[in-house]
Scaffold this motif. Structure first.
Motif, PDB file in Angstrom:
ATOM      1  N   LEU A  84      46.214  34.962  38.859  1.00  0.00           N
ATOM      2  CA  LEU A  84      46.211  35.998  37.726  1.00  0.00           C
ATOM      3  C   LEU A  84      46.956  35.573  36.526  1.00  0.00           C
ATOM      4  O   LEU A  84      46.529  35.722  35.559  1.00  0.00           O
ATOM      5  CB  LEU A  84      46.608  37.491  38.341  1.00  0.00           C
ATOM      6  N   ASP A  85      48.320  35.105  36.793  1.00  0.00           N
ATOM      7  CA  ASP A  85      49.162  34.686  35.742  1.00  0.00           C
ATOM      8  C   ASP A  85      48.445  33.715  34.811  1.00  0.00           C
ATOM      9  O   ASP A  85      48.527  33.280  33.575  1.00  0.00           O
ATOM     10  CB  ASP A  85      50.327  34.435  35.979  1.00  0.00           C
ATOM     11  N   ARG A  88      45.562  34.763  32.638  1.00  0.00           N
ATOM     12  CA  ARG A  88      46.164  35.751  31.593  1.00  0.00           C
ATOM     13  C   ARG A  88      46.883  34.911  30.531  1.00  0.00           C
ATOM     14  O   ARG A  88      46.926  35.105  29.469  1.00  0.00           O
ATOM     15  CB  ARG A  88      46.894  36.970  32.046  1.00  0.00           C
ATOM     16  N   LYS A  98      46.709  43.338  35.224  1.00  0.00           N
ATOM     17  CA  LYS A  98      47.816  43.192  36.181  1.00  0.00           C
ATOM     18  C   LYS A  98      48.263  44.523  36.260  1.00  0.00           C
ATOM     19  O   LYS A  98      48.857  45.242  35.440  1.00  0.00           O
ATOM     20  CB  LYS A  98      49.207  42.194  35.731  1.00  0.00           C
ATOM     21  N   ASN A 101      50.502  44.266  40.884  1.00  0.00           N
ATOM     22  CA  ASN A 101      50.985  42.736  41.299  1.00  0.00           C
ATOM     23  C   ASN A 101      51.206  42.585  42.447  1.00  0.00           C
ATOM     24  O   ASN A 101      52.028  41.851  42.973  1.00  0.00           O
ATOM     25  CB  ASN A 101      51.988  42.510  40.191  1.00  0.00           C
ATOM     26  N   CYS A 108      43.296  43.450  39.451  1.00  0.00           N
ATOM     27  CA  CYS A 108      42.808  42.035  39.103  1.00  0.00           C
ATOM     28  C   CYS A 108      41.845  41.365  39.695  1.00  0.00           C
ATOM     29  O   CYS A 108      41.932  40.114  39.869  1.00  0.00           O
ATOM     30  CB  CYS A 108      44.269  41.361  39.453  1.00  0.00           C
ATOM     31  N   CYS A 120      46.165  38.338  41.983  1.00  0.00           N
ATOM     32  CA  CYS A 120      47.627  38.475  41.726  1.00  0.00           C
ATOM     33  C   CYS A 120      48.314  37.853  43.122  1.00  0.00           C
ATOM     34  O   CYS A 120      49.754  37.579  43.224  1.00  0.00           O
ATOM     35  CB  CYS A 120      48.300  39.800  41.773  1.00  0.00           C
TER      36      CYS A 120
END
Length: 213
Positions: A84-85, A88, A98, A101, A108, A120
């Motif tokens: 996810l990070d 993004r 998000k 999380n 997500c 996430c």
């Protein structure tokens, strides 16, 4: 008998006084002992400040190859970064939201090799070579995906925050063959939370798109 008891009592008193005297500590002694403890504590604190513990703040970075919405990408990824990070923050694909999380809300949700997952809870480094599909990859030549269009027509959204995850999960639900009835859809979409309560429209949109596909 009384005299005998008094005699015994008088004999016991010196022993009691002696015992109390043997364990009594003067005020000066207590203060000296306390001062020694404070000195040791101060010394330990000073030593700790002079040599603070080493804390590792970076993970191992390595190459990860992903095919994201049909485009091959080769990235240098921290081994601790979630998928996810990376989507993004590295690829600027902020359509994937998000939420909690913690894998509980489904905001997500994306497709990885055709399977829906909550991004996430998985590390990007675990998906080297995977094909990733996010909400940004559904529109083709300016036209919405049939499921996106169905969400609009059936008013399957209100604030829209959960909508990308709902749509991606809906695609997975249809592909898995779990959209044969409203009951099936509700069950297999239960991992996606809509705080606005747009569930009737969501179920209707997925059912409609399933019939069209």
């Amino acid at each position: 008998m009384t005299n005998q008891n008094q005699t015994l009592s008088n004999k016991a008193e010196p022993e009691e006084h002696a015992s109390a005297a043997s364990v009594s500590v003067s005020r000066r002694t207590v203060l000296q002992m306390a001062g020694g403890v404070v000195s040791l504590a101060s010394m330990s604190h000073a030593e700790a400040q002079s040599s603070p513990p080493t804390v590792t703040t970076s993970g191992v970075t390595g190459p990860v190859r992903l095919v994201v919405n049909g485009t091959a990408r080769e990235l240098q990824v921290d081994s601790r970064q979630s998928l996810l990070d990376v989507l993004r923050e590295t690829l600027d694909l902020t359509g994937t939201k998000k939420g909690c999380n913690q894998g509980a809300c489904g905001a997500c949700t994306i497709l990885v090799d055709g399977r829906r997952i909550v991004s996430c809870l998985t590390l990007a480094s675990m998906h080297d070579g995977a094909e990733i599909q996010t909400i940004e990859g559904l529109e083709k030549n300016g036209e919405l995906h049939p499921l996106q269009q169905a969400f609009v027509e059936h008013e399957g959204l209100q604030c829209g925050f959960c909508t990308p995850g709902q749509i991606m999960s809906g695609l997975g639900c249809i592909a898995e063959g779990h959209a044969a009835s409203p009951e099936d859809i509700r069950f297999w979409m239960s991992g996606n939370i809509c705080r606005c309560g747009a569930y009737p429209g969501i179920v209707a949109a997925i059912a409609d798109a399933a019939e069209r596909s």
